[in-house]
Design a protein around this motif. Structure first.
Motif, PDB file in Angstrom:
ATOM      1  N   ASN A  51     -10.505  -4.146  -9.628  1.00 43.32           N
ATOM      2  CA  ASN A  51     -10.259  -4.631  -8.280  1.00 43.32           C
ATOM      3  C   ASN A  51      -9.468  -3.610  -7.472  1.00 43.32           C
ATOM      4  O   ASN A  51      -8.793  -2.731  -8.027  1.00 43.32           O
ATOM      5  CB  ASN A  51      -9.482  -5.954  -8.326  1.00 43.32           C
ATOM      6  CG  ASN A  51     -10.293  -7.063  -8.984  1.00 43.32           C
ATOM      7  OD1 ASN A  51     -11.512  -7.089  -8.872  1.00 43.32           O
ATOM      8  ND2 ASN A  51      -9.614  -7.964  -9.666  1.00 43.32           N
ATOM      9  N   GLU A  52      -9.538  -3.737  -6.163  1.00 41.44           N
ATOM     10  CA  GLU A  52      -8.809  -2.824  -5.279  1.00 41.44           C
ATOM     11  C   GLU A  52      -7.307  -3.010  -5.409  1.00 41.44           C
ATOM     12  O   GLU A  52      -6.541  -2.041  -5.314  1.00 41.44           O
ATOM     13  CB  GLU A  52      -9.233  -3.066  -3.834  1.00 41.44           C
ATOM     14  CG  GLU A  52      -8.535  -2.166  -2.825  1.00 41.44           C
ATOM     15  CD  GLU A  52      -8.981  -2.436  -1.405  1.00 41.44           C
ATOM     16  OE1 GLU A  52      -8.323  -1.939  -0.483  1.00 41.44           O
ATOM     17  OE2 GLU A  52      -9.987  -3.163  -1.225  1.00 41.44           O
ATOM     18  N   ASN A 107       0.842  -1.189   0.000  1.00 40.38           N
ATOM     19  CA  ASN A 107       0.000   0.000   0.000  1.00 40.38           C
ATOM     20  C   ASN A 107       0.876   1.238   0.000  1.00 40.38           C
ATOM     21  O   ASN A 107       1.922   1.283   0.660  1.00 40.38           O
ATOM     22  CB  ASN A 107      -0.894   0.036   1.247  1.00 40.38           C
ATOM     23  CG  ASN A 107      -1.929  -1.058   1.244  1.00 40.38           C
ATOM     24  OD1 ASN A 107      -3.031  -0.893   0.752  1.00 40.38           O
ATOM     25  ND2 ASN A 107      -1.562  -2.206   1.799  1.00 40.38           N
ATOM     26  N   PRO A 129      -8.399   6.550  -2.683  1.00 43.44           N
ATOM     27  CA  PRO A 129      -8.058   6.112  -4.040  1.00 43.44           C
ATOM     28  C   PRO A 129      -8.693   7.032  -5.082  1.00 43.44           C
ATOM     29  O   PRO A 129      -9.851   7.424  -4.956  1.00 43.44           O
ATOM     30  CB  PRO A 129      -8.647   4.702  -4.120  1.00 43.44           C
ATOM     31  CG  PRO A 129      -8.782   4.257  -2.697  1.00 43.44           C
ATOM     32  CD  PRO A 129      -9.091   5.493  -1.915  1.00 43.44           C
TER      33      PRO A 129
END
Length: 205
Positions: free
Chosen positions: A67-68, A25, A107
């Motif tokens: 998708n994440e 991340n 995001p």
């Protein structure tokens, strides 16, 4: 490849996933928070994308999916801030900044100024250039400024001037004012209060 995004990327968290994979991340200047699933990142043989490590600034390319977790196509190391781990207090400050960034940067929402300030903060912490409270105060003020919330708390020309000087410091455009450690601690406490008033998620010390 025409839809691929190429961007700087500050790695702020990595978590092992499955057998040899890694979830990473971090934040970017134009795409906000981005998470990658790196396959075979922890294999004993030749690793894929070995640059993905904590407190590093990378140049990455990826094709955004639904998708994440995104899949990285390419990466290059731009700057390594892992020297923050040489001092426990500075490492704690870097971890505080990482938690704050990942909890508050969304995001798809650009945070160009905060990204620059975060990189500068990691660079200063690695170099032990300033007290951790000074570095974190500057980064917090940049976040508030970029989000449009700082003006709500600037109640005098003097406060405006002082905040601007700290923002310039955080962006690498001015020297830090000569203050004591206690002064910086008080300023950091004030900054955290402003963040809470703006409904930001503020990590516990």
């Amino acid at each position: 490849m025409s839809d691929a995004i190429e961007t700087e990327y500050l790695v702020l968290r990595k978590v092992p996933f499955g057998e040899g994979d890694l979830i990473v991340n971090g934040i970017t200047p134009g795409q906000g928070k981005v998470a990658f699933l790196i396959y075979h990142a922890l294999d004993s043989g030749k690793r894929r994308f070995p640059h993905f490590d904590l407190f590093r600034c990378l140049q990455v390319r990826y094709a955004p999916g639904k998708n994440e977790l995104q899949k990285c196509q390419d990466s290059d190391l731009l700057e390594d801030f892992s020297g923050v781990s040489a001092d426990y207090g500075n490492f704690q400050a870097a971890c505080w900044l990482a938690r704050f960034a990942l909890d508050n940067v969304l995001p798809g929402v650009p945070h160009e100024h905060f990204f620059r300030a975060s990189c500068n903060a990691c660079r200063a912490l690695a170099a032990r250039a300033l007290p951790p409270a000074a570095i974190l105060s500057g980064a917090c003020l940049v976040y508030l400024y970029e989000a449009g919330w700082l003006s709500d708390y600037q109640d005098s020309p003097q406060t405006v001037q002082q905040c601007q000087r700290l923002i310039d410091m955080a962006m690498g455009e001015a020297e830090a004012p000569a203050l004591t450690e206690r002064n910086w601690q008080d300023i950091f406490a004030w900054c955290k209060g402003l963040l809470l008033q703006s409904d930001c998620a503020v990590p516990q010390d």
